[in-house]
Design a protein around this motif. Structure first.
Motif, short mmCIF file in Angstrom:
data_model
loop_
_atom_site.label_atom_id
_atom_site.label_comp_id
_atom_site.label_asym_id
_atom_site.label_seq_id
_atom_site.Cartn_x
_atom_site.Cartn_y
_atom_site.Cartn_z
N ASP A 243 0.85 -1.19 0.00
CA ASP A 243 0.00 0.00 0.00
C ASP A 243 0.89 1.23 0.00
OD1 ASP A 243 -1.87 2.10 0.60
OD2 ASP A 243 -3.20 0.60 1.48
N ASP A 244 0.62 2.16 -0.94
CA ASP A 244 1.48 3.34 -1.04
C ASP A 244 1.19 4.38 0.04
OD1 ASP A 244 -1.03 3.72 -2.32
OD2 ASP A 244 -0.26 5.46 -3.40
N VAL A 245 0.08 4.23 0.78
CA VAL A 245 -0.20 5.16 1.88
C VAL A 245 0.42 4.59 3.15
CG1 VAL A 245 -2.00 6.29 3.24
CG2 VAL A 245 -2.33 5.93 0.78
N LYS A 246 1.39 5.31 3.70
CA LYS A 246 2.19 4.81 4.82
C LYS A 246 1.32 4.38 6.00
CE LYS A 246 6.18 6.16 7.69
NZ LYS A 246 5.63 6.17 9.05
N GLY A 265 5.46 -5.02 5.29
CA GLY A 265 4.75 -4.05 4.45
C GLY A 265 5.71 -3.33 3.53
N VAL A 266 5.30 -3.13 2.28
CA VAL A 266 6.07 -2.32 1.33
C VAL A 266 5.16 -1.27 0.72
CG1 VAL A 266 7.76 -4.14 0.83
CG2 VAL A 266 5.67 -3.97 -0.55
N ARG A 267 5.76 -0.23 0.12
CA ARG A 267 5.00 0.95 -0.26
C ARG A 267 4.78 1.09 -1.77
NH1 ARG A 267 6.02 5.08 3.19
NH2 ARG A 267 4.65 6.33 1.87
N SER A 268 5.17 0.09 -2.56
CA SER A 268 4.95 0.20 -4.01
C SER A 268 4.92 -1.18 -4.64
CB SER A 268 6.06 1.03 -4.67
OG SER A 268 7.29 0.31 -4.68
N MET A 288 -5.06 -1.44 -4.88
CA MET A 288 -5.22 -1.43 -6.34
C MET A 288 -4.71 -0.16 -6.99
SD MET A 288 -6.13 -4.34 -7.20
CE MET A 288 -6.33 -4.00 -8.93
N ILE A 289 -4.89 0.99 -6.30
CA ILE A 289 -4.48 2.26 -6.89
C ILE A 289 -3.25 2.77 -6.16
CG2 ILE A 289 -5.17 4.64 -7.38
CD1 ILE A 289 -8.08 3.64 -7.34
N MET A 290 -2.12 2.77 -6.86
CA MET A 290 -0.86 3.25 -6.27
C MET A 290 -0.18 4.15 -7.29
SD MET A 290 0.60 -0.11 -4.24
CE MET A 290 0.50 -1.26 -5.62
N ASP A 291 0.04 5.41 -6.90
CA ASP A 291 0.66 6.39 -7.79
C ASP A 291 1.92 6.95 -7.15
OD1 ASP A 291 -1.25 6.33 -9.87
OD2 ASP A 291 -2.61 7.51 -8.63
N PRO A 292 2.97 7.22 -7.93
CA PRO A 292 3.14 6.78 -9.32
C PRO A 292 3.63 5.34 -9.34
CG PRO A 292 5.05 8.01 -8.62
CD PRO A 292 4.10 8.02 -7.43
N MET A 294 3.62 1.15 -10.57
CA MET A 294 2.75 0.02 -10.84
C MET A 294 1.52 0.05 -9.93
SD MET A 294 5.71 -2.90 -11.01
CE MET A 294 4.60 -4.27 -11.24
N ASP A 295 0.36 -0.25 -10.50
CA ASP A 295 -0.83 -0.38 -9.66
C ASP A 295 -0.95 -1.83 -9.18
OD1 ASP A 295 -1.84 -1.88 -11.77
OD2 ASP A 295 -3.28 -0.37 -12.42
N GLY A 296 -2.01 -2.11 -8.45
CA GLY A 296 -2.17 -3.44 -7.87
C GLY A 296 -2.27 -4.54 -8.90
N LEU A 297 -2.99 -4.30 -10.00
CA LEU A 297 -3.17 -5.33 -11.02
C LEU A 297 -1.85 -5.62 -11.72
CD1 LEU A 297 -5.07 -7.23 -12.48
CD2 LEU A 297 -5.60 -5.37 -14.10
N ASP A 298 -1.08 -4.56 -12.07
CA ASP A 298 0.23 -4.75 -12.70
C ASP A 298 1.15 -5.53 -11.76
OD1 ASP A 298 -0.48 -3.39 -14.98
OD2 ASP A 298 0.26 -1.46 -14.27
N THR A 299 1.08 -5.21 -10.49
CA THR A 299 1.91 -5.90 -9.50
C THR A 299 1.57 -7.38 -9.45
OG1 THR A 299 2.00 -3.88 -8.16
CG2 THR A 299 2.65 -5.92 -7.08
N TYR A 300 0.28 -7.68 -9.46
CA TYR A 300 -0.18 -9.07 -9.44
C TYR A 300 0.30 -9.83 -10.68
CZ TYR A 300 -3.39 -13.04 -9.60
OH TYR A 300 -3.92 -14.30 -9.68
#
Length: 300
Positions: A243-246, A265-268, A288-292, A294-300
């Motif tokens: 999750d990109d939100v700390k 936990g990791v942030r990207s 699912m939404i991580m900016d900037p 890769m998003d969750g789907l790309d990560t998967y």
């Protein structure tokens, strides 16, 4: 983050601690803020992605058993609440969260319109229309399950009736009661459910709000049974939270550790991919939404 950490602290705190009421106030304030966000999301048509077959009679029963409903009834002891539910009511397809919120908003408005007491009635019935009917809006022909909330309050003036579903158009004292979005949420939710709203009101003689939901012949959805707390406990399995939100990443990590999991936990998404290359995990929890990046789907 606000509610989650406050709940964690409350669970760890001694029952006699003077800080417990302060934490409950933080949780209450966070929940009120969350209610406004939920209303705004409903208005923005963001929330009715999940549908299931429902029966409005069950929705009424669930609403009456909810803590919010019981609190509302305690605030208005001179209001008598009655129900008249059709035992042969047809099922509908919809979101229980949004329908429940719409029902509670209507009940709350009805109770508050009767400062000196009165009767609040919740009614359900089946309606078949073989031709369109002009009410507050035109209701197309079809088969409907109808949910109505009526009151014996002061009624709504004609000039106000045209605007009651506008966001923030309210006769309440803002900040003291509601969000100013209650009826706008009802309207938006009904549009999302391809339903209709009818309102009949007369000054001095109360109001009746009727929600027309398209009926379905599908059978009621089977509800999952409650899972005992012991079944949530881990046995040392490894989980990676991404999750990109700390604050959210740390909160999720802490909650899962309390359930006996080994958690990192990791942030990207990029960090997650590199982590798993070196250290495989049993489960990954992905935002699912991580900016900037890769998003969750790309990560998967």
């Amino acid at each position: 983050i606000v509610i989650g950490y406050a709940e964690l602290l409350l669970n760890e705190m001694d029952p006699s601690s003077p800080s417990r009421p302060r934490l409950r106030n933080i949780i209450g304030g966070g929940e009120r803020a969350a209610a406004i966000v939920q209303d705004l999301l409903t208005l923005a048509r963001r929330g009715v992605a999940v549908r299931q077959v429902l029966n409005l009679n069950r929705m009424v029963a669930d609403c009456q058993a909810a803590p919010e409903f019981l609190r509302l009834a305690s605030y208005h002891p001179s209001v008598r609440i009655e129900t008249d539910l059709d035992p042969n009511l047809l099922n509908i397809s919809g979101s229980p969260v949004h329908i429940g919120k719409s029902l509670f908003n209507l009940v709350s408005n009805a109770a508050e319109s009767m400062r000196d007491g009165g009767v609040l009635k919740i009614r359900t019935n089946n309606v078949y229309l073989d031709r369109p009917v002009q009410g507050y809006e035109e209701i197309r022909e079809g088969e409907y399950a109808v949910l109505s909330v009526s009151d014996s309050g002061g009624g709504i003036a004609v000039e106000d009736l045209k605007r009651i579903f506008e966001p923030f158009y309210t006769k309440k004292v803002m900040g003291r009661s509601g969000t100013g979005l209650g009826l706008a949420v009802v309207w938006g939710s009904m549009k999302d459910h391809r339903g209709y709203v009818d309102v009949r009101s007369e000054v001095g003689r109360g109001s009746i709000f009727s929600l027309y939901f398209p009926a379905t012949k599908e059978e009621i959805s089977v509800e999952p049974s409650a899972v005992p707390e012991a079944e949530y406990m881990g046995r040392g399995e490894s989980i990676l939270v991404v999750d990109d939100v700390k604050g959210q990443c740390e909160l999720a990590t802490e909650i899962l550790r309390k359930l006996n999991y080994i958690v990192e936990g990791v942030r990207s998404g990029e960090e997650a991919v590199e982590y798993v290359k070196k250290k495989p995990v049993d489960l990954m929890v992905l935002d699912m939404i991580m900016d900037p990046g890769m998003d969750g789907l790309d990560t998967y």
